[in-house]
Design an enzyme around this catalytic site. Structure first.
Site, mmCIF file in Angstrom:
data_model
loop_
_atom_site.group_PDB
_atom_site.id
_atom_site.type_symbol
_atom_site.label_atom_id
_atom_site.label_comp_id
_atom_site.label_asym_id
_atom_site.label_seq_id
_atom_site.Cartn_x
_atom_site.Cartn_y
_atom_site.Cartn_z
ATOM 1 N N CYS A 47 -1.380 8.784 -13.220
ATOM 2 C CA CYS A 47 -1.499 10.165 -13.733
ATOM 3 C C CYS A 47 -1.003 10.207 -15.097
ATOM 4 O O CYS A 47 -1.193 10.841 -16.060
ATOM 5 C CB CYS A 47 -0.839 11.264 -12.849
ATOM 6 N N ARG A 74 14.032 -4.856 -0.571
ATOM 7 C CA ARG A 74 14.031 -4.119 0.623
ATOM 8 C C ARG A 74 13.214 -4.854 1.794
ATOM 9 O O ARG A 74 12.920 -3.987 2.677
ATOM 10 C CB ARG A 74 13.767 -2.736 0.332
ATOM 11 N N ASP A 289 -6.154 7.906 -2.399
ATOM 12 C CA ASP A 289 -7.385 8.097 -3.040
ATOM 13 C C ASP A 289 -8.769 7.821 -2.149
ATOM 14 O O ASP A 289 -9.920 8.037 -2.563
ATOM 15 C CB ASP A 289 -7.492 7.627 -4.168
#
Length: 460
Positions: A47, A74, A289
């Site tokens: 965005c 991680r 999406d």
């Protein structure tokens, strides 16, 4: 005992949110996580690309929430520049292609997350793939567009489409010093609004120096002797262009999933249950999406490509894949955007949406200001409201105005989710001070006007 393996296809919002949440709940000794991303970046804000292109924010690094290295630290095996080319559902494995080396290999999974996102719509017209024609969906796309802008001596840009992406990219190109023409096949810009509200956006774009041509369906992209784009043609005219940006919208990237036999809906997105599990598949989830979501107002599924939904999907998927529990009930269709200082917000149904699902409705449109009229800087704001005939249930709200207009749509989004009537909305205890709102907030003024319309219709 063998460690379970979770494989994630797609390294942006939904995919990496799912991987991160699963890792929070289960350590590497309990769950191995492998994520594939075909681009260079992961966990980024798509965005934000128009604002990077327009020079408002730095990029691309500033748009990255967590780098591949941070994910790997991680204990998430994130493989960038690696594209999954096949899903073998029965064999519980995926085939991956290393886009740099050309190597292909299979990776097995116990649980799978499909988060392949969306792709820009590219109409099947001559010249659409010419150099200088850009879709903008990923950070790699943004970099390619910026390279194109910096590499051309011409200053003429054509944006095809006038939805959220098209309008935001038109502003970005204007900020870059380009002469911008927007070709819109619809009656007004912003087809997510009713035409009367879209007309306000058109007027504002004209005032900014953006040329907007409505009813202009593109038929061909013309090229020069060097093969690069030179103009965009419609049935009636030709518009010179040194660069073209496709702002027609996006469609779910589900070719991989469809080839594997996973179910898709009427809008082309994957179909899931409330836990984001792909229907009919106990060990496969999908989000972001590439999926369809339930519209809580209309009662059917829709494809809505927004990072807000994708991140929520990822959190829910990660929890469920790691043995926890979460659900995603649906959406009301809230979105905001801007073109320069004009703010645009919408939620719920447009008039044609309500008619399409058999709802009778009334509408009311009011003019107000975002601050007390006497307070410096008060600017005009238009609010349109739809309510169901007889019941008075709120069906949708659209807002166009200046400072403070867009985020007011959140009040309407909450009211829609709570299935409030417009009469109930008139009693909402909203914050008031002259710098922020008139005594009667514009949303409440619209609700009062809508109640009056219902009463005149004999339904309230």
């Amino acid at each position: 005992m063998a460690v379970e393996r979770l494989v994630v296809i797609g390294g942006d919002a939904a995919g990496m949110s799912a991987a991160s949440q699963a890792r929070r709940l289960k350590g590497p000794g309990e769950l191995g996580i492998v994520a594939f991303e075909r681009g260079h970046f992961a966990s980024y804000s798509a965005c934000g690309i128009p604002y990077w292109v327009g020079g408002d924010v730095e990029g691309p690094e500033a748009l990255v929430a967590r780098t591949p290295e941070e994910h790997r630290a991680r204990s998430i095996d994130l493989r960038t520049r690696t594209e999954v080319t096949e899903i073998d559902v029965a064999g519980q494995r995926v085939r991956a292609l290393d886009r740099d080396s050309g190597e292909t290999y299979w990776t097995g999974f116990d649980k799978l997350v499909v988060a392949t996102g969306a792709r820009p719509v590219r109409p099947a017209i001559p010249g659409i793939d010419a150099p200088g024609v850009h879709g903008v969906q990923t950070l790699d796309d943004g970099r390619a567009l910026l390279d194109s802008l910096e590499g051309t001596a011409g200053r003429r840009a054509v944006v095809v489409g006038a939805g959220y992406i098209g309008v935001e990219m038109a502003e970005a190109l204007l900020n870059r010093g380009f002469e911008v023409t927007v070709l819109n096949r619809g009656a007004q810009p912003m087809a997510t609004l009713d035409p009367d509200m879209g007309r306000l956006v058109h007027t504002a774009m004209d005032g900014l120096g953006i040329t907007t041509v409505n009813g202009a369906a593109v038929t061909r992209v013309l090229t020069g002797d060097d093969g690069r784009v030179s103009a965009v043609a419609t049935a009636d005219a030709s518009y010179p262009a040194d660069v073209v940006v496709l702002g027609i919208g996006v469609e779910p990237e589900t070719a991989l999933a469809r080839a594997a036999g996973l179910p898709t809906g009427p809008n082309g997105g994957l179909l899931t249950d409330l836990s984001m599990r792909v229907r009919g598949h106990g060990n496969i989830w999908a989000g972001g999406d590439c999926v369809e979501v339930l519209d809580l107002v209309a009662g059917h599924t829709r494809h809505i490509a927004l990072g807000t939904h994708a991140n929520k999907h990822g959190q829910i998927i990660g929890s469920n894949a790691a043995g926890g529990y979460g659900t995603f009930p649906g959406v009301v269709g809230t979105a905001v955007s801007k073109v320069c200082d004009l703010e645009i917000g919408r939620t719920g149904l447009r008039e044609k949406d309500a008619s399409a699902v058999g709802l009778r409705y009334v509408t009311a449109t009011i003019e107000s200001t975002g601050r007390a009229g006497y307070y410096p800087g008060a600017r005009a704001m238009t609010v349109k409201m739809l309510a169901e005939y007889r019941t008075g249930r709120l069906l949708g709200v659209q807002i166009v105005g200046r400072e403070g207009a867009a985020k007011r749509i959140d009040v309407a989004a909450v009211a829609l989710t709570a299935r409030m009537t417009v009469e109930e909305m008139t009693a909402l205890d909203l914050g008031y001070a002259p710098p922020f709102s008139p005594v009667w907030d514009p949303v409440l003024v619209a609700a009062r006007r809508t109640v009056a319309v219902l009463r005149r219709a004999g339904t309230a």
